[in-house]
Design a protein around this motif. Structure first.
Motif, PDB file in Angstrom:
ATOM      1  N   LYS A  76     -90.309  -6.762  79.166  1.00 26.61           N
ATOM      2  CA  LYS A  76     -89.586  -7.965  78.773  1.00 26.61           C
ATOM      3  C   LYS A  76     -89.823  -7.809  77.527  1.00 26.61           C
ATOM      4  N   ASP A  77     -88.734  -8.466  76.418  1.00 24.60           N
ATOM      5  CA  ASP A  77     -88.790  -8.476  75.025  1.00 24.60           C
ATOM      6  C   ASP A  77     -89.908  -9.699  74.764  1.00 24.60           C
ATOM      7  N   LEU A  78     -90.509  -9.373  73.594  1.00 24.28           N
ATOM      8  CA  LEU A  78     -91.327 -10.235  72.793  1.00 24.28           C
ATOM      9  C   LEU A  78     -90.689 -11.164  71.869  1.00 24.28           C
ATOM     10  N   LYS A  79     -91.183 -12.045  71.434  1.00 27.46           N
ATOM     11  CA  LYS A  79     -90.586 -12.946  70.394  1.00 27.46           C
ATOM     12  C   LYS A  79     -90.284 -12.157  68.993  1.00 27.46           C
ATOM     13  N   GLN A  80     -91.207 -11.333  68.773  1.00 32.54           N
ATOM     14  CA  GLN A  80     -90.894 -10.582  67.417  1.00 32.54           C
ATOM     15  C   GLN A  80     -89.831  -9.333  67.824  1.00 32.54           C
ATOM     16  N   ILE A  81     -88.715  -9.478  66.911  1.00 31.17           N
ATOM     17  CA  ILE A  81     -87.683  -8.549  67.270  1.00 31.17           C
ATOM     18  C   ILE A  81     -88.061  -7.048  67.404  1.00 31.17           C
ATOM     19  N   ASN A  82     -87.538  -6.295  68.182  1.00 32.90           N
ATOM     20  CA  ASN A  82     -87.870  -4.992  68.821  1.00 32.90           C
ATOM     21  C   ASN A  82     -89.072  -4.740  69.374  1.00 32.90           C
ATOM     22  N   GLU A  83     -89.852  -5.563  69.542  1.00 32.45           N
ATOM     23  CA  GLU A  83     -91.117  -5.636  70.107  1.00 32.45           C
ATOM     24  C   GLU A  83     -91.082  -5.772  71.615  1.00 32.45           C
ATOM     25  N   PHE A  84     -91.696  -5.285  72.535  1.00 36.95           N
ATOM     26  CA  PHE A  84     -91.618  -5.476  73.862  1.00 36.95           C
ATOM     27  C   PHE A  84     -92.934  -5.216  74.657  1.00 36.95           C
ATOM     28  N   ALA A  85     -92.853  -5.853  75.782  1.00 33.62           N
ATOM     29  CA  ALA A  85     -94.149  -5.385  76.628  1.00 33.62           C
ATOM     30  C   ALA A  85     -93.419  -4.412  77.531  1.00 33.62           C
ATOM     31  N   ALA A  86     -94.314  -3.075  77.758  1.00 34.42           N
ATOM     32  CA  ALA A  86     -93.843  -2.033  78.604  1.00 34.42           C
ATOM     33  C   ALA A  86     -94.345  -2.554  80.166  1.00 34.42           C
ATOM     34  N   LYS A  87     -93.493  -1.725  80.933  1.00 29.97           N
ATOM     35  CA  LYS A  87     -94.086  -1.885  82.388  1.00 29.97           C
ATOM     36  C   LYS A  87     -95.508  -1.310  82.676  1.00 29.97           C
ATOM     37  N   GLU A  88     -95.934  -0.120  81.649  1.00 30.40           N
ATOM     38  CA  GLU A  88     -96.961   0.657  81.683  1.00 30.40           C
ATOM     39  C   GLU A  88     -98.223   0.039  81.212  1.00 30.40           C
ATOM     40  N   PHE A 127     -98.955   9.584  80.235  1.00 31.44           N
ATOM     41  CA  PHE A 127     -97.804   9.507  81.349  1.00 31.44           C
ATOM     42  C   PHE A 127     -97.191  10.773  81.680  1.00 31.44           C
ATOM     43  N   GLY A 128     -97.323  11.868  80.794  1.00 33.91           N
ATOM     44  CA  GLY A 128     -96.840  13.164  81.278  1.00 33.91           C
ATOM     45  C   GLY A 128     -95.739  13.662  80.039  1.00 33.91           C
ATOM     46  N   CYS A 129     -95.486  14.725  80.049  1.00 35.04           N
ATOM     47  CA  CYS A 129     -94.609  15.506  79.191  1.00 35.04           C
ATOM     48  C   CYS A 129     -93.187  14.934  79.151  1.00 35.04           C
ATOM     49  N   GLY A 130     -92.717  14.510  77.839  1.00 35.43           N
ATOM     50  CA  GLY A 130     -91.302  13.915  77.846  1.00 35.43           C
ATOM     51  C   GLY A 130     -91.226  12.371  78.364  1.00 35.43           C
ATOM     52  N   TYR A 131     -92.289  11.786  78.734  1.00 37.77           N
ATOM     53  CA  TYR A 131     -92.305  10.632  79.148  1.00 37.77           C
ATOM     54  C   TYR A 131     -91.763   9.433  78.093  1.00 37.77           C
ATOM     55  N   SER A 132     -91.160   8.344  78.309  1.00 39.53           N
ATOM     56  CA  SER A 132     -90.860   7.511  77.509  1.00 39.53           C
ATOM     57  C   SER A 132     -91.245   5.890  78.055  1.00 39.53           C
ATOM     58  N   LEU A 133     -91.578   4.931  77.429  1.00 39.13           N
ATOM     59  CA  LEU A 133     -92.078   3.687  77.911  1.00 39.13           C
ATOM     60  C   LEU A 133     -90.800   3.068  78.483  1.00 39.13           C
ATOM     61  N   THR A 134     -90.973   2.310  79.508  1.00 35.43           N
ATOM     62  CA  THR A 134     -89.956   1.525  80.014  1.00 35.43           C
ATOM     63  C   THR A 134     -90.085  -0.134  79.766  1.00 35.43           C
ATOM     64  N   LYS A 135     -88.993  -0.773  79.096  1.00 35.61           N
ATOM     65  CA  LYS A 135     -89.298  -2.180  78.696  1.00 35.61           C
ATOM     66  C   LYS A 135     -89.559  -2.952  80.219  1.00 35.61           C
ATOM     67  N   ARG A 153    -109.158  -2.287  83.458  1.00 35.45           N
ATOM     68  CA  ARG A 153    -107.690  -1.980  84.134  1.00 35.45           C
ATOM     69  C   ARG A 153    -106.655  -2.660  83.546  1.00 35.45           C
ATOM     70  N   GLY A 154    -105.496  -2.138  83.782  1.00 33.23           N
ATOM     71  CA  GLY A 154    -104.236  -2.915  83.556  1.00 33.23           C
ATOM     72  C   GLY A 154    -103.930  -3.579  82.066  1.00 33.23           C
ATOM     73  N   VAL A 155    -104.462  -2.733  81.145  1.00 37.31           N
ATOM     74  CA  VAL A 155    -104.304  -3.060  79.756  1.00 37.31           C
ATOM     75  C   VAL A 155    -102.922  -2.868  79.646  1.00 37.31           C
ATOM     76  N   ARG A 156    -101.895  -3.912  78.920  1.00 38.19           N
ATOM     77  CA  ARG A 156    -100.711  -3.743  78.848  1.00 38.19           C
ATOM     78  C   ARG A 156    -100.244  -3.061  77.499  1.00 38.19           C
ATOM     79  N   VAL A 157     -99.609  -2.086  77.777  1.00 39.46           N
ATOM     80  CA  VAL A 157     -98.822  -1.242  76.626  1.00 39.46           C
ATOM     81  C   VAL A 157     -97.461  -2.130  76.004  1.00 39.46           C
ATOM     82  N   LEU A 158     -97.695  -2.038  74.655  1.00 42.20           N
ATOM     83  CA  LEU A 158     -96.609  -2.784  73.874  1.00 42.20           C
ATOM     84  C   LEU A 158     -95.840  -1.642  73.088  1.00 42.20           C
TER      85      LEU A 158
END
Lengths: 216, 216
Positions: B61-73, B51-59, B85-90
């Motif tokens: 939605k939160d998952l049920k397990q605490i601190n875990e989230f589905a990313a927009k990416e 996704f590029g140098c310095g990139y960080s994931l965008t949340k 295609r369209g394989v979700r990043v967690l």
């Protein structure tokens, strides 16, 4: 250590002399698994609509069940959300067209096939089928087939089950467990085989030729 | 007939007065199911490569397990036989990149992921991952995750299980049965949830939010 051949001879003689033990040994034997990928059974009318007037199916290979065969012909299924090419036609011709897909296939196509015993398609979703010479629009016929065991009468007797029974089977291996609600189908043309779809096979890591056992 | 509210009050008072009965009632409660579609956990290095140098994931939605989230990416997986295609990043970021797919996905991609507990990727197949800014070629990381139950310590006590145990669960419904070899994972950040992949869910007609029970 005893010689392997000698051991086998002794066991064979003991089993021959003790019919009940022989029966028990056979019941313990595994039932071979047959994994059904998505497929279609066609009516005479739909064969002509898809492949041309007067067309008849060409056998690619015999299946384990007597008179059943995989045809050379394939069709394309077109659902509201997806398309599946290369869906195998199974012969012989049936009275009604029936399409058997997995639940995973259903999500990909955008339809929700109900869980049904083969032959019971009333009220199931339709789909568009495309062949080499034309298409057919079904109003019903897509099901998720109930897992079932084909067997002949002698098998039914040794397993102590009857046509139409629902039984539970045990699956071994790294992702083992049990499957309940397995339909027993008894017919002189049937050969012992446990039929499951690809979802069921992949969930418990079974492949065609593996064996499972009946739960008592 | 007794008033529903009155009945509930009586049951609640009886349970409060009888801790053992209360415990038994809770143990009987179902464990909610969470169906995991194919997904990817990314290392910091691979996030930048894709996704590029310095990139960080965008949340997303939160998952049920605490601190875990589905990313927009999402990413694209490219295997020897197919593309997904369209394989979700967690999220969050992990030490090593790990891709969890079903056996059905494996056939479509042309790779055979081994059954592994999450985190154990040694010797598993690699794959090509494509993001918006580049690609990464993994030499290992694709697994078929062992089905497992997340729980916190209080759940573990009432179910009488410990972290690392393998248990069997019972599934009801028209395609019911049991799944063995279910890994128990206990951690303060975990919330009670039975995780299975789409093959397992579709084989027994489970969906997220359904419940299963532990076998004794």
């Amino acid at each position: 250590m005893m010689d392997q051949k000698l051991l086998e001879q002794i066991v064979s003689q003991v089993l021959a002399a003790m019919p009940e033990l022989n029966q028990a040994a056979k019941t313990e034997q595994g039932i071979p698994v047959g994994v059904s990928n998505r497929h279609i059974h066609l009516s005479a009318e739909h064969i002509e609509a898809l492949f041309g007037c007067g067309y008849s199916l060409t056998k690619e290979k015999d299946l384990k069940q007597i008179n059943e065969f995989a045809a050379k012909e394939t069709v394309t299924l077109v659902g509201p959300k997806g398309v599946m090419r290369g869906v195998r036609v199974l012969g012989p011709v049936r009275k009604s067209t029936q399409i058997e897909i997995s639940r995973t296939d259903g999500f990909a196509l955008g339809i929700a096939p109900p869980l049904r015993d083969s032959g019971n398609i009333k009220g199931s979703p339709g789909i568009v089928i495309v062949g080499t010479k034309g298409a057919a629009t079904l109003t019903e016929g897509v099901i998720c087939a109930t897992r079932h065991i084909h067997m002949e009468e002698t098998d039914a007797r040794r397993f102590n089950v009857a046509d139409g029974d629902r039984v539970t089977v045990k699956i071994s291996g790294p992702r083992g467990g049990t499957f309940g609600d397995v339909l027993v189908r008894v017919n002189p043309n049937f050969r012992l085989e446990f039929h499951i779809d690809t979802d069921e096979a992949n969930a418990v890591f079974l492949k065609t030729g593996d064996t499972i056992t009946l739960c008592k």
